[in-house]
Write a protein that holds these residues in place. Sequence first.
Motif, PDB file in Angstrom:
ATOM      1  N   ASP A   1       0.837  -1.199   0.000  1.00  0.00           N
ATOM      2  CA  ASP A   1       0.000   0.000   0.000  1.00  0.00           C
ATOM      3  C   ASP A   1       0.875   1.253   0.000  1.00  0.00           C
ATOM      4  OD1 ASP A   1      -2.014   1.803   0.211  1.00  0.00           O
ATOM      5  OD2 ASP A   1      -2.651   1.222   2.224  1.00  0.00           O
TER       6      ASP A   1
ATOM      7  N   LEU B   1      -0.465   4.437  -0.058  1.00  0.00           N
ATOM      8  CA  LEU B   1      -1.207   5.600   0.430  1.00  0.00           C
ATOM      9  C   LEU B   1      -0.565   6.295   1.625  1.00  0.00           C
ATOM     10  CD1 LEU B   1      -4.863   4.313   0.056  1.00  0.00           C
ATOM     11  CD2 LEU B   1      -3.568   5.767  -1.487  1.00  0.00           C
ATOM     12  N   PRO B   2      -0.022   5.556   2.612  1.00  0.00           N
ATOM     13  CA  PRO B   2       0.565   6.271   3.765  1.00  0.00           C
ATOM     14  C   PRO B   2       1.686   7.233   3.390  1.00  0.00           C
ATOM     15  CG  PRO B   2       0.207   3.968   4.295  1.00  0.00           C
ATOM     16  CD  PRO B   2      -0.041   4.108   2.823  1.00  0.00           C
TER      17      PRO B   2
ATOM     18  N   ASN C   1       0.286  10.508   2.845  1.00  0.00           N
ATOM     19  CA  ASN C   1      -0.568  10.957   3.948  1.00  0.00           C
ATOM     20  C   ASN C   1      -2.046  10.845   3.586  1.00  0.00           C
ATOM     21  OD1 ASN C   1       1.598  11.685   5.708  1.00  0.00           O
ATOM     22  ND2 ASN C   1       1.895  13.548   4.486  1.00  0.00           N
ATOM     23  N   LEU C   2      -2.390   9.760   2.903  1.00  0.00           N
ATOM     24  CA  LEU C   2      -3.776   9.492   2.539  1.00  0.00           C
ATOM     25  C   LEU C   2      -4.210   8.173   3.161  1.00  0.00           C
ATOM     26  CD1 LEU C   2      -3.734  10.361  -1.290  1.00  0.00           C
ATOM     27  CD2 LEU C   2      -4.644  11.772   0.553  1.00  0.00           C
ATOM     28  N   SER C   3      -5.490   8.036   3.386  1.00  0.00           N
ATOM     29  CA  SER C   3      -6.054   6.785   3.871  1.00  0.00           C
ATOM     30  C   SER C   3      -7.007   6.244   2.818  1.00  0.00           C
ATOM     31  CB  SER C   3      -6.805   6.999   5.198  1.00  0.00           C
ATOM     32  OG  SER C   3      -7.912   7.856   4.990  1.00  0.00           O
ATOM     33  N   ALA C   4      -7.488   5.030   3.037  1.00  0.00           N
ATOM     34  CA  ALA C   4      -8.365   4.394   2.062  1.00  0.00           C
ATOM     35  C   ALA C   4      -9.621   5.221   1.803  1.00  0.00           C
ATOM     36  CB  ALA C   4      -8.739   2.994   2.542  1.00  0.00           C
ATOM     37  N   LYS C   5     -10.116   5.940   2.817  1.00  0.00           N
ATOM     38  CA  LYS C   5     -11.342   6.723   2.630  1.00  0.00           C
ATOM     39  C   LYS C   5     -11.115   7.957   1.754  1.00  0.00           C
ATOM     40  CE  LYS C   5     -10.736   9.410   6.878  1.00  0.00           C
ATOM     41  NZ  LYS C   5     -11.294   9.736   8.217  1.00  0.00           N
ATOM     42  N   ASP C   6      -9.829   8.295   1.500  1.00  0.00           N
ATOM     43  CA  ASP C   6      -9.513   9.472   0.687  1.00  0.00           C
ATOM     44  C   ASP C   6      -9.519   9.185  -0.801  1.00  0.00           C
ATOM     45  OD1 ASP C   6      -9.117  11.248   2.850  1.00  0.00           O
ATOM     46  OD2 ASP C   6      -7.138  10.386   3.190  1.00  0.00           O
TER      47      ASP C   6
END
Length: 298
Positions: free
Chosen positions: A199, A201-202, A205-210
């Motif tokens: 993954d 995304l981290p 600085n994003l999460s799955a909901k972003d």
Amino acid sequence: MAAEHDEVPLNAIRVFVTIAREGSVTRAATALGTTQSSVSRYLAVLQEYFGTDLVQRRGRQSELTEFGRLFVNTVAEPLDTVCFTAKRMRRRSGPGANRIVVRTSLSTFAYSFLIPNPEAFSAEKGGLIVDVISSLSPPTSSDNFDVLITRYLSVIEPADDWEIYNEQLVCVGSPNHMAGKTLSTVRSMPILNITSRPDILPTWNLSAKDIKSGARYDHNYLALPAVITGRCLLVAPEITVSDLVREGVLHVIPGSRTPSGMQYRAYAVDRSDNPEIAREFCRWVARLCRRTAIREAA
């Protein structure tokens, strides 16, 4: 009865060690690629040589006698050493002398970077044939390959190794849809899911909901046609899409370039039939990756 000074039946010893390891004559025949009757004959030769039984029947099962266990425990490891050393030192002069097998767990790297480039190396080596096979399974010492190129696997046998690429990831999309877009685009366009990738995304600085989740693929090379033609994004190793970006087929979203923490390594196994060629190939791949990485960073 065998004469006292008969030669030691080495082939029969090898067959008996296989019987002991496999647990039966039938399985030993399968492992050796021969017939049960042939294995049984070798066993008879060795038992005649010793003048005692090495295997005894227990119903449908075969068990080693005490003498058989003592003998196999004594000779199995030295026999392995002899076979391994002979394989390591063998030099082919037949059709296989101008061929190496490259195994990789990086299918997209092989598809987009490794396979299109070896012509120059092959030409330098008089038309050397480079076979490429892909597998996500950990390799074993019995697998047939000369070079392993991997991101997260390693070999458990003697091998020289080279660091070939510190992976950089980028987010790419179709130029028709990416013109003038920034990293914030990842919040509004679906990103294709690649199940073989970690993954990313981290690091943004994003999460799955972003993000919007797109279609799911096993490997990046399966997702490339989708991102080229559709309104979606793909996070991929930069080295695997660099040619497509340079040709204008894909566009890198500014600010998306980030290290994944993964390192690609190349291993030249000592047991290769062409160990020097395998090492030269690893060095060549390392140089090629280094030049590409410098070009990407420029």
